[in-house]
Design an enzyme around this catalytic site. Structure first.
Site, PDB file in Angstrom:
ATOM      1  N   HIS A 287     133.123 -27.011 -56.564  1.00  0.00           N
ATOM      2  CA  HIS A 287     132.734 -26.572 -57.919  1.00  0.00           C
ATOM      3  C   HIS A 287     132.421 -27.827 -58.726  1.00  0.00           C
ATOM      4  O   HIS A 287     131.537 -28.592 -58.358  1.00  0.00           O
ATOM      5  CB  HIS A 287     133.887 -25.731 -58.473  1.00  0.00           C
ATOM      6  CG  HIS A 287     133.581 -24.948 -59.714  1.00  0.00           C
ATOM      7  ND1 HIS A 287     132.336 -24.834 -60.255  1.00  0.00           N
ATOM      8  CD2 HIS A 287     134.397 -24.214 -60.534  1.00  0.00           C
ATOM      9  CE1 HIS A 287     132.386 -24.072 -61.344  1.00  0.00           C
ATOM     10  NE2 HIS A 287     133.625 -23.696 -61.533  1.00  0.00           N
ATOM     11  N   HIS A 326     123.685 -23.436 -53.868  1.00  0.00           N
ATOM     12  CA  HIS A 326     124.360 -22.754 -54.976  1.00  0.00           C
ATOM     13  C   HIS A 326     124.555 -21.302 -54.599  1.00  0.00           C
ATOM     14  O   HIS A 326     123.690 -20.716 -53.953  1.00  0.00           O
ATOM     15  CB  HIS A 326     123.528 -22.850 -56.266  1.00  0.00           C
ATOM     16  CG  HIS A 326     124.336 -22.604 -57.480  1.00  0.00           C
ATOM     17  ND1 HIS A 326     124.602 -21.332 -57.929  1.00  0.00           N
ATOM     18  CD2 HIS A 326     124.978 -23.454 -58.313  1.00  0.00           C
ATOM     19  CE1 HIS A 326     125.366 -21.430 -59.001  1.00  0.00           C
ATOM     20  NE2 HIS A 326     125.613 -22.696 -59.257  1.00  0.00           N
ATOM     21  N   ASP A 382     124.657 -30.791 -60.056  1.00  0.00           N
ATOM     22  CA  ASP A 382     125.516 -31.941 -59.797  1.00  0.00           C
ATOM     23  C   ASP A 382     124.854 -33.034 -58.977  1.00  0.00           C
ATOM     24  O   ASP A 382     125.427 -34.101 -58.804  1.00  0.00           O
ATOM     25  CB  ASP A 382     126.805 -31.481 -59.107  1.00  0.00           C
ATOM     26  CG  ASP A 382     127.721 -30.809 -60.101  1.00  0.00           C
ATOM     27  OD1 ASP A 382     127.667 -31.206 -61.278  1.00  0.00           O
ATOM     28  OD2 ASP A 382     128.450 -29.891 -59.713  1.00  0.00           O
TER      29      ASP A 382
HETATM   30  N1  CMC Z   1     125.076 -28.664 -47.130  1.00  0.00           N
HETATM   31  C1  CMC Z   1     124.819 -28.155 -45.907  1.00  0.00           C
HETATM   32  N2  CMC Z   1     124.756 -26.847 -45.629  1.00  0.00           N
HETATM   33  C2  CMC Z   1     124.995 -26.000 -46.634  1.00  0.00           C
HETATM   34  C3  CMC Z   1     125.265 -26.440 -47.936  1.00  0.00           C
HETATM   35  C4  CMC Z   1     125.306 -27.827 -48.173  1.00  0.00           C
HETATM   36  N3  CMC Z   1     125.539 -28.301 -49.393  1.00  0.00           N
HETATM   37  N4  CMC Z   1     125.465 -25.380 -48.744  1.00  0.00           N
HETATM   38  C5  CMC Z   1     125.323 -24.293 -47.973  1.00  0.00           C
HETATM   39  N5  CMC Z   1     125.016 -24.673 -46.693  1.00  0.00           N
HETATM   40  C6  CMC Z   1     124.679 -23.799 -45.572  1.00  0.00           C
HETATM   41  C7  CMC Z   1     125.914 -23.084 -45.040  1.00  0.00           C
HETATM   42  O1  CMC Z   1     126.518 -23.834 -44.014  1.00  0.00           O
HETATM   43  C8  CMC Z   1     125.308 -21.786 -44.552  1.00  0.00           C
HETATM   44  O2  CMC Z   1     124.632 -22.042 -43.335  1.00  0.00           O
HETATM   45  P1  CMC Z   1     124.662 -20.925 -42.152  1.00  0.00           P
HETATM   46  O3  CMC Z   1     124.052 -19.698 -42.757  1.00  0.00           O
HETATM   47  O4  CMC Z   1     123.869 -21.516 -41.052  1.00  0.00           O
HETATM   48  O5  CMC Z   1     126.112 -20.753 -41.810  1.00  0.00           O
HETATM   49  C9  CMC Z   1     124.217 -21.493 -45.574  1.00  0.00           C
HETATM   50  O6  CMC Z   1     123.832 -22.782 -46.088  1.00  0.00           O
HETATM   51  C10 CMC Z   1     124.650 -20.580 -46.716  1.00  0.00           C
HETATM   52  O7  CMC Z   1     125.753 -21.217 -47.368  1.00  0.00           O
HETATM   53  P2  CMC Z   1     127.010 -20.477 -47.953  1.00  0.00           P
HETATM   54  O8  CMC Z   1     128.218 -21.268 -47.607  1.00  0.00           O
HETATM   55  O9  CMC Z   1     126.977 -19.019 -47.590  1.00  0.00           O
HETATM   56  O10 CMC Z   1     126.716 -20.587 -49.490  1.00  0.00           O
HETATM   57  P3  CMC Z   1     127.743 -20.258 -50.637  1.00  0.00           P
HETATM   58  O11 CMC Z   1     126.989 -19.484 -51.639  1.00  0.00           O
HETATM   59  O12 CMC Z   1     129.003 -19.653 -50.110  1.00  0.00           O
HETATM   60  O13 CMC Z   1     128.143 -21.702 -51.178  1.00  0.00           O
HETATM   61  C11 CMC Z   1     128.178 -23.680 -52.419  1.00  0.00           C
HETATM   62  C12 CMC Z   1     127.644 -22.246 -52.340  1.00  0.00           C
HETATM   63  C13 CMC Z   1     127.724 -24.297 -53.758  1.00  0.00           C
HETATM   64  C14 CMC Z   1     129.715 -23.668 -52.382  1.00  0.00           C
HETATM   65  C15 CMC Z   1     127.619 -24.489 -51.224  1.00  0.00           C
HETATM   66  O14 CMC Z   1     126.209 -24.499 -51.258  1.00  0.00           O
HETATM   67  C16 CMC Z   1     128.166 -25.897 -51.190  1.00  0.00           C
HETATM   68  O15 CMC Z   1     129.259 -26.127 -50.665  1.00  0.00           O
HETATM   69  N6  CMC Z   1     127.422 -26.913 -51.767  1.00  0.00           N
HETATM   70  C17 CMC Z   1     127.922 -28.261 -51.851  1.00  0.00           C
HETATM   71  C18 CMC Z   1     128.892 -28.383 -53.011  1.00  0.00           C
HETATM   72  C19 CMC Z   1     128.189 -28.392 -54.351  1.00  0.00           C
HETATM   73  O16 CMC Z   1     127.192 -29.093 -54.548  1.00  0.00           O
HETATM   74  N7  CMC Z   1     128.741 -27.624 -55.304  1.00  0.00           N
HETATM   75  C20 CMC Z   1     128.244 -27.598 -56.683  1.00  0.00           C
HETATM   76  C21 CMC Z   1     127.739 -26.252 -57.073  1.00  0.00           C
HETATM   77  S1  CMC Z   1     126.825 -26.350 -58.603  1.00  0.00           S
HETATM   78  C22 CMC Z   1     127.979 -26.753 -59.784  1.00  0.00           C
HETATM   79  C23 CMC Z   1     128.947 -25.654 -60.051  1.00  0.00           C
HETATM   80  O17 CMC Z   1     128.522 -24.606 -60.571  1.00  0.00           O
HETATM   81  O18 CMC Z   1     130.133 -25.859 -59.775  1.00  0.00           O
END
Ligand code: CMC
Length: 461
Positions: A287, A326, A382
């Protein structure tokens, strides 16, 4: 079945929800062949309407399983609108692009809290009220000085915000309009002070008191960086960039930390404690902690030459590309676009930073790669905010703290909306129980270890 479960199930003889017109969803339970008509309102069905779906009369009834609430609306809210597919973010209907261009963080805070833009006298009164509450009780300084020299500033902010509830015990009168207003302005006013004090504690530098002649972002920079000068005069380009960053982070509807504020606040605890829960949620690296993690990632990548091998490691799931992806934006985070446009001004006003080039190239290579585009992974807010803070010589530990200053406006607006909501109830999700049932207590001396029920904890050997 517990009494609690029984109390929420539809009563005996209750014919269930009554639907009109075509605004219904017909569900057929293939286990029994029975059909149910559930009313649709605002494109949603009420999860509780599923409870009438039973195989036997004694059944608890059907529930919706939605870990992480990926498809569950937990409230009605009129504060922030997001269309993730189209990359739209609006506060009270006003696009974020317009707010960043024409408004200030304090005006946006007013908009979030009161629901409309202030008139000039209203804005002046609001800015005045926030400004005269920027000081914190002297005992807060003593409290902060008890932390270790290297305590994470988010930990200090979390603790000191929670501690505010002890300084303002009347804040637990959560429906009293005067207490609600006081808590609102105190939280928005004091957050930069608590944040800057946490930084000065880390630096071993004396705390700088607020300067109420300065604007909200200027005062924050003054409390962070003022040394021996009589008056701190911040570079207006940097103050403007900080203000825009504050606006960009002010609210983002029902994200992890806001849900924490609402969830904790739903117990009718005071708003300082509820906001402290939001700060705790924001601390995590998925987050608000992501901006700090972006910097750490860039430092590890070190040079443009190492980008391809880093991206390979991401694809092999050995790394995560922090600052990308995201839960809601599956196109482009509109906040990232705005930040990028302000970043150049900051970089002009500050020293050359090689991480900027590295980040730009990393973004380019990731966006050229099918792994990221096919998963709709684009830079989020971010990705660039960390590099801007770095250029401002703000240490990474403070990045999430700055996010928290801004998000306080959203948290308190959401808390006010929730506590006024006639649908409000204490948050209490359900579970699908997967553990043992009706197990017998085995006296200590008779346990062999073989009949141990395995749990999630592992004792390090
Ligand atoms: N790097 C590599 N792969 C990723 C990433 C990433 N940053 N984010 C998602 N994926 C992949 C994930 O492994 C999955 O792949 P597969 O379908 O092959 O298993 C696919 O993309 C879908 O991801 P998800 O985990 O279902 O996505 P989510 O909606 O649960 O997670 C998130 C959203 C923000 C937690 C995630 O994208 C992440 O961990 N990003 C990095 C951390 C980050 O930058 N967070 C800040 C968010 S913006 C500020 C805020 O509002 O807090």
């Amino acid at each position: 079945m517990s009494t609690e479960q029984q109390s929420e199930a539809p009563a005996e003889g209750d014919e269930g929800p009554v639907a009109s017109g075509n605004d219904t969803l017909t569900v057929t339970d293939n286990r029994t062949g029975r059909s149910y008509e559930l009313p649709i309102e605002d494109d949603t069905i009420k999860a509780l309407d599923l409870r009438q779906i039973k195989v036997h009369e004694e059944d608890f009834g059907m529930m919706a399983f939605d870990p992480a609430f990926t498809n569950t609306a937990s409230c009605r809210s009129a504060i922030t609108y997001i269309d993730g597919e189209a990359g739209i973010l609006e506060h009270r209907g006003i696009p974020i692009e317009q707010l960043c261009e024409h408004s200030t963080f304090l005006e946006v805070s007013y908009l979030l809290v009161f629901g409309e833009l202030p008139t000039r006298p209203q804005l002046e009164a609001w800015v005045h009220d926030v400004t005269i509450h920027t000081f914190v009780h002297e005992d807060i300084k003593k409290f902060l000085s008890g932390f270790r020299y290297d305590a994470h500033p988010m930990g200090m902010l979390l603790a000191s915000t929670g501690a505010l509830s002890t300084f303002y015990p009347d804040a637990n009168k959560i429906l009293d309009p005067i207490e609600r207003y006081l808590a609102t302005i105190r939280l928005i006013a004091k957050m930069p002070t608590l944040a800057a004090f946490s930084y000065r504690h880390n630096m071993g530098q004396p705390y700088v008191y607020p300067d109420n002649d300065l604007s909200y972002p200027e005062n924050f920079l003054s409390m962070m960086f003022k040394m021996t000068e009589t008056k701190y005069e911040p570079d207006p380009r940097l103050a403007k960039a900080i203000d825009v960053l504050f606006i960009l982070h002010a609210d983002h509807e029902q994200n992890c930390s806001t849900s924490a504020v609402r969830g904790v606040g739903s117990s009718d605890v005071d708003p300082y404690s509820a906001v402290a829960a939001g700060i705790a949620a924001l601390y995590g690296r998925l987050h608000g902690g992501a901006n700090e993690a972006v910097l750490q990632m860039l430092r590890r990548i070190e040079s443009v030459d190492n980008i391809p091998s880093f991206l390979d490691a991401v694809k092999k799931r050995e790394e995560k590309l922090m600052g990308f992806g995201h839960r809601v934006y599956k196109n482009y985070d509109p906040r990232a676009r705005i930040i990028k446009s302000h970043a150049d001004e900051v970089f002009e006003a500050t020293e050359y930073n090689p991480l900027v080039e590295l980040a730009t190239e990393l973004e380019k290579q990731a966006l050229d790669d099918d792994f990221f585009t096919s998963r709709k992974l684009y830079p989020n807010v971010d990705f660039y905010s960390g590099i801007i803070y770095e250029a401002l010589k703000i240490p990474p530990g403070m990045f999430t703290v700055i996010f928290a200053i801004a998000r306080t406006a959203g948290w308190i607006a959401q808390w006010l909306e929730m506590t006024d909501d006639p649908d409000k109830k204490i948050s209490r999700p359900r579970q699908i129980y997967t553990g043992a049932r009706e197990a017998n207590y085995i006296p200590l001396g008779e346990r062999t270890g073989e009949d141990r029920i395995s749990g999630p904890a592992t004792r390090p050997s």
